[in-house]
Design an enzyme around this catalytic site. Sequence first.
Site, PDB file in Angstrom:
ATOM      1  N   LEU A  50       0.597  -1.370   0.131  1.00 49.04           N
ATOM      2  CA  LEU A  50      -0.003   0.010  -0.043  1.00 49.04           C
ATOM      3  C   LEU A  50       0.992   0.980  -0.132  1.00 49.04           C
ATOM      4  CD1 LEU A  50      -2.945   0.978   0.106  1.00 49.04           C
ATOM      5  CD2 LEU A  50      -2.726   1.055   2.577  1.00 49.04           C
ATOM      6  N   ASP A  51       0.645   1.873  -1.044  1.00 46.69           N
ATOM      7  CA  ASP A  51       1.685   3.318  -1.096  1.00 46.69           C
ATOM      8  C   ASP A  51       1.771   4.041   0.222  1.00 46.69           C
ATOM      9  OD1 ASP A  51       2.216   2.394  -3.724  1.00 46.69           O
ATOM     10  OD2 ASP A  51       0.670   3.605  -4.545  1.00 46.69           O
ATOM     11  N   ARG A  52       2.824   4.596   0.226  1.00 45.73           N
ATOM     12  CA  ARG A  52       3.213   5.505   1.430  1.00 45.73           C
ATOM     13  C   ARG A  52       2.042   6.597   1.521  1.00 45.73           C
ATOM     14  NH1 ARG A  52       8.184   9.461   1.386  1.00 45.73           N
ATOM     15  NH2 ARG A  52       7.509  10.519   3.591  1.00 45.73           N
ATOM     16  N   SER A  54      -0.974   6.410   0.655  1.00 50.49           N
ATOM     17  CA  SER A  54      -2.416   5.737   0.694  1.00 50.49           C
ATOM     18  C   SER A  54      -2.333   5.538   2.375  1.00 50.49           C
ATOM     19  CB  SER A  54      -2.575   4.857   0.088  1.00 50.49           C
ATOM     20  OG  SER A  54      -2.445   5.005  -1.401  1.00 50.49           O
ATOM     21  N   ARG A 150       0.088   1.783  -8.249  1.00 51.41           N
ATOM     22  CA  ARG A 150      -0.847   3.018  -8.209  1.00 51.41           C
ATOM     23  C   ARG A 150      -1.987   3.021  -9.131  1.00 51.41           C
ATOM     24  NH1 ARG A 150       1.610   6.339  -4.972  1.00 51.41           N
ATOM     25  NH2 ARG A 150       0.809   8.185  -5.798  1.00 51.41           N
TER      26      ARG A 150
END
Length: 188
Positions: A50-52, A54, A150
């Site tokens: 999970l992206d930073r 998000s 993403r």
Amino acid sequence: MDIYNIIQKDTLIILLNKPFNVLTQFTDESGRQTLKDYVEIPNIYPAGRLDRDSEGLVILTNNGRLQALIAEPKAKMGKTYLVQVEGEVTDLALDQLSYGVELKDGLTKAAQACKIDTPANLWERIPPIRERKNIPTSWIRLTIYEGKNRQVRRMTAKVGFPTLRLIRYSIGNWNLDDLEVGQWRYSF
């Protein structure tokens, strides 16, 4: 593969509500916040990423087969996101998200997309999102069945509604219910 066939009695499953600006890993040479700042259990690993920038659900486990299954697009485990976008999302945009969006790395798989009210019991994001006085925002519930890099952000931008805030609410049957930001709990 049935998920219940690979969960053994010693399998740990931890659900974390990852805050904004936290890396989905346990170490960082640059000193940024990581999962280690929230969960201090040895020998567990994130199932997927999970992206930073998000927020939301991250599943951690000590079972490598379970970890791979959760992250594997072929398992078709739905991942549901609550997405705040810039502008008043249109039915056309929701249809495009549902049928698939052509991105640089190919057409996304069919998804489920609908407009929702601002989610109840939503925590404050620190720092808050950028808001423009003359441009409204709206919320979408989007369930995808793959995991391109993403992907959700690229999909909403492609249909004309850039993502301002992205919260992963669920993965399969696991969800954020009753988890405050930064908190975790055991699951099965």
